[in-house]
Design a protein around this motif. Structure first.
Motif, mmCIF file in Angstrom:
data_model
loop_
_atom_site.group_PDB
_atom_site.id
_atom_site.type_symbol
_atom_site.label_atom_id
_atom_site.label_comp_id
_atom_site.label_asym_id
_atom_site.label_seq_id
_atom_site.Cartn_x
_atom_site.Cartn_y
_atom_site.Cartn_z
ATOM 1 N N GLU A 227 0.839 -1.197 0.000
ATOM 2 C CA GLU A 227 0.000 0.000 0.000
ATOM 3 C C GLU A 227 0.876 1.250 0.000
ATOM 4 N N THR A 228 0.550 2.196 -0.884
ATOM 5 C CA THR A 228 1.301 3.442 -0.994
ATOM 6 C C THR A 228 0.480 4.451 -1.781
ATOM 7 N N ASP A 229 0.645 5.723 -1.469
ATOM 8 C CA ASP A 229 -0.067 6.774 -2.195
ATOM 9 C C ASP A 229 0.476 6.975 -3.599
ATOM 10 N N LEU A 230 1.749 6.585 -3.821
ATOM 11 C CA LEU A 230 2.390 6.813 -5.114
ATOM 12 C C LEU A 230 2.958 5.506 -5.652
ATOM 13 N N PRO A 231 2.093 4.613 -6.140
ATOM 14 C CA PRO A 231 2.589 3.351 -6.697
ATOM 15 C C PRO A 231 3.283 3.569 -8.036
ATOM 16 N N PHE A 232 4.171 2.639 -8.392
ATOM 17 C CA PHE A 232 4.798 2.676 -9.701
ATOM 18 C C PHE A 232 3.834 2.089 -10.731
ATOM 19 N N PRO A 233 3.996 2.443 -12.004
ATOM 20 C CA PRO A 233 3.067 1.959 -13.033
ATOM 21 C C PRO A 233 3.253 0.477 -13.328
ATOM 22 N N GLU A 234 2.213 -0.129 -13.899
ATOM 23 C CA GLU A 234 2.303 -1.529 -14.300
ATOM 24 C C GLU A 234 3.441 -1.701 -15.302
ATOM 25 N N GLY A 235 4.208 -2.768 -15.121
ATOM 26 C CA GLY A 235 5.325 -3.034 -16.010
ATOM 27 C C GLY A 235 6.646 -2.504 -15.512
ATOM 28 N N ALA A 236 6.635 -1.690 -14.459
ATOM 29 C CA ALA A 236 7.891 -1.144 -13.930
ATOM 30 C C ALA A 236 8.684 -2.246 -13.233
ATOM 31 N N GLY A 237 9.967 -2.291 -13.514
ATOM 32 C CA GLY A 237 10.859 -3.182 -12.781
ATOM 33 C C GLY A 237 11.335 -2.473 -11.526
ATOM 34 N N VAL A 238 11.186 -3.105 -10.363
ATOM 35 C CA VAL A 238 11.484 -2.429 -9.104
ATOM 36 C C VAL A 238 12.426 -3.257 -8.244
ATOM 37 N N THR A 239 13.098 -2.563 -7.339
ATOM 38 C CA THR A 239 13.916 -3.197 -6.314
ATOM 39 C C THR A 239 13.294 -2.900 -4.965
ATOM 40 N N ALA B 23 -4.045 3.404 -8.555
ATOM 41 C CA ALA B 23 -3.637 4.795 -8.341
ATOM 42 C C ALA B 23 -4.074 5.297 -6.974
ATOM 43 N N GLY B 24 -3.119 5.869 -6.246
ATOM 44 C CA GLY B 24 -3.414 6.445 -4.942
ATOM 45 C C GLY B 24 -3.625 5.436 -3.837
ATOM 46 N N PHE B 25 -3.442 4.125 -4.129
ATOM 47 C CA PHE B 25 -3.710 3.113 -3.102
ATOM 48 C C PHE B 25 -2.576 2.106 -2.925
ATOM 49 N N GLY B 26 -2.107 1.495 -4.014
ATOM 50 C CA GLY B 26 -1.071 0.480 -3.848
ATOM 51 C C GLY B 26 -0.720 -0.218 -5.140
#
Length: 377
Positions: free
Chosen positions: A249-261, A282-285
Motif C-alpha cells: 500500500e502506498t499513495d504513489l505506486p509505480f506503473p504496471e510493467g515497472a521493474g522495481v527493487t 492509483a493512490g492506493f497500492g
C-alpha cells in the motif's frame, strides 16, 4: 540540471496534461508532429521521447530513430496507446513504457514520476569522462587488437580501434583506470561504429564490485556530473506476501510493467529482492511479482521473506525504487515464473488482475488474507 523530452502527439488534451506533469518533475517538453520529430531526433539530443501510437506506422519510425540515439546514448521511450491489445506490438517496436489513453493527471502522475526517475538515472549513467589511455581488445577468439580509450562511463565507453568494428559484436576489453593502479576487464557490445575504427561499447554483465568502482571513479572525475537524485520520501506498507509476490500500500505506486527493487532495512542489516509491478491502483497500492527465474534469484526472494519472518515484533523500513519502466514485456509470464509447481494464490491473483476491477481485486485480496489468518490460527 534541465532534462528534455520530445512529445509527439496530435492529441492536444493528452499533450497538455503530460507537459504540465513533466514540468513539475523538472523535464521540459517540446511538442511536435511526426515528420518534425524525425528531423529533430537526427539533430538534437533528448532524454525522453514520448510518442502517440494513434498512427502506428509514423510512431514506429519515431521509435526506430529514437533507438539510434546520438553518439549511442538512447532516450527513455514512452508510448501513448489507446488499444491495450496492441501492447506487445508497442514493446516490440522499442517502447520502454506505455501510458494508456485517455490520459488523466491522476493516472499519469505515478508513471511520469517513475519515468523521470529513470531519465535522471540514465543521464547519470551516460555521464562520460574524456580520457586517453591504451586499451587491449579481443573479438571472440580472434587476435588481440590495440586501441585508445576515448571516454568512459559506468555503463560503457568510446574508443578508437586499430581496425573498423561491426555493430552488435561482442568484445572483451582490458585497460588501466586512469590515475589509479586498478586494471579493468569488461565485456561489452558494439552499440555504434564508424569506418575509421571509432566505436561505442555498451558494457554487459558487469559485476557489482566493478560497477561500484566505475561509478565512484566517474563521479570523482566528471566535470558536470548530475547531482544525486533526491526523491521525496514515500511510505510503503507491505500488507501481503508470498514466495511469488507481494502487495504494497502506498499513495504513489509505480506503473504496471515497472521493474522495481524492494529493500528491507533494520538496524545494520539490509536485504533486497527484484520484481515487476503486475497491478497498480492509483493512490492506493501495487502488486509486485518477484523475479525468480534462476536459483540465485529464488534464494534472494527466500532471504527477503526469511528476513521478515525471523524478526517478529520489529518494523523494518521498506524502500522501493524503479530499476526500469519496461525492459521486456512484463506480461510474458515465462520471464518471471518462479516455478510451475508453485501453488501461490497471491501470485495467481496478481497475474489475473486484468479480469477484475480495483474493488473486486482488493476484495479477493482481503479474502485471501482472512483465509490465511484462519489457517495459521
Amino acid at each position: 540540471m534541465t532534462f528534455h523530452a520530445l512529445l509527439v502527439s496530435k492529441d492536444e488534451e493528452a499533450a497538455e496534461v503530460l507537459t504540465q506533469l513533466l514540468s513539475r518533475c523538472g523535464v521540459g517538453a517540446a511538442c511536435c508532429g511526426y515528420p518534425e520529430a524525425l528531423c529533430r531526433l537526427a539533430e538534437e539530443k533528448f532524454d525522453s521521447v514520448i510518442v502517440d501510437f494513434d498512427d502506428p506506422h509514423s510512431a514506429s519510425l519515431v521509435l526506430q530513430n529514437a533507438s539510434q540515439g546520438i553518439a549511442g546514448v538512447k532516450p527513455v521511450t514512452i508510448v501513448l496507446l489507446s488499444d491495450k491489445t496492441k501492447v506487445r506490438n508497442v514493446f516490440g517496436a522499442g517502447a520502454n513504457f506505455v501510458l494508456y489513453k485517455p490520459i488523466s493527471a491522476e493516472q499519469a502522475e505515478a508513471s511520469v514520476r517513475a519515468a523521470t526517475a529513470l531519465i535522471k538515472r540514465e543521464r547519470r549513467r551516460s555521464c562520460r569522462v574524456p580520457v586517453q589511455v591504451p586499451i587491449q581488445l579481443q573479438i571472440d577468439n580472434g587476435p588481440p587488437l590495440e586501441g585508445i580509450l576515448l571516454d568512459l562511463s559506468e555503463d560503457g565507453m568510446d574508443m578508437l580501434a586499430a581496425q573498423p568494428l561491426h555493430l552488435g559484436v561482442t568484445i572483451s576489453a582490458q585497460f588501466n583506470l586512469p590515475d589509479t593502479n586498478t586494471e579493468i576487464q569488461v565485456v561489452g557490445e558494439i552499440a555504434w561504429a564508424s569506418p575509421n575504427g571509432q566505436a561505442g561499447v555498451r558494457f554487459r554483465d558487469v559485476p557489482e564490485n566493478l560497477r561500484a568502482t566505475l561509478k565512484t571513479w566517474v563521479s570523482a572525475n566528471a566535470r558536470q556530473a548530475p547531482p544525486p537524485e533526491s526523491e521525496p520520501a514515500t511510505q510503503y506498507i507491505l500488507t501481503d506476501l508470498s514466495l511469488g509476490g507481494c502487495y504494497v500500500e502506498t499513495d504513489l505506486p509505480f506503473p504496471e510493467g515497472a521493474g522495481v527493487t524492494l529493500c528491507l532495512k533494520v538496524e545494520d542489516v539490509e536485504v533486497q529482492a527484484e520484481g515487476w509491478v503486475r497491478v497498480m491502483h492509483a493512490g492506493f497500492g501495487m502488486g509486485i511479482e518477484f523475479v525468480a527465474r534462476t536459483t540465485d534469484e529464488q534464494a534472494q526472494v527466500a532471504r527477503f521473506i526469511g528476513f521478515l519472518t525471523s524478526r517478529p515484533g520489529t518494523f523494518p523500513v521498506l524502500l522501493i525504487t524503479a530499476r526500469i519502466l519496461a525492459g521486456c514485456d512484463p506480461y510474458d509470464q515465462s520471464e518471471t515464473t518462479l516455478t510451475e509447481e508453485l501453488e501461490d494464490p497471491l501470485l495467481e491473483l496478481l497475474r489475473s488482475h486484468d479480469k477484475l476491477n480495483q474493488e473486486e481485486f482488493l476484495q479477493r485480496l482481503r479474502q485471501q488474507r482472512s483465509s490465511e489468518e484462519v489457517t495459521s490460527a
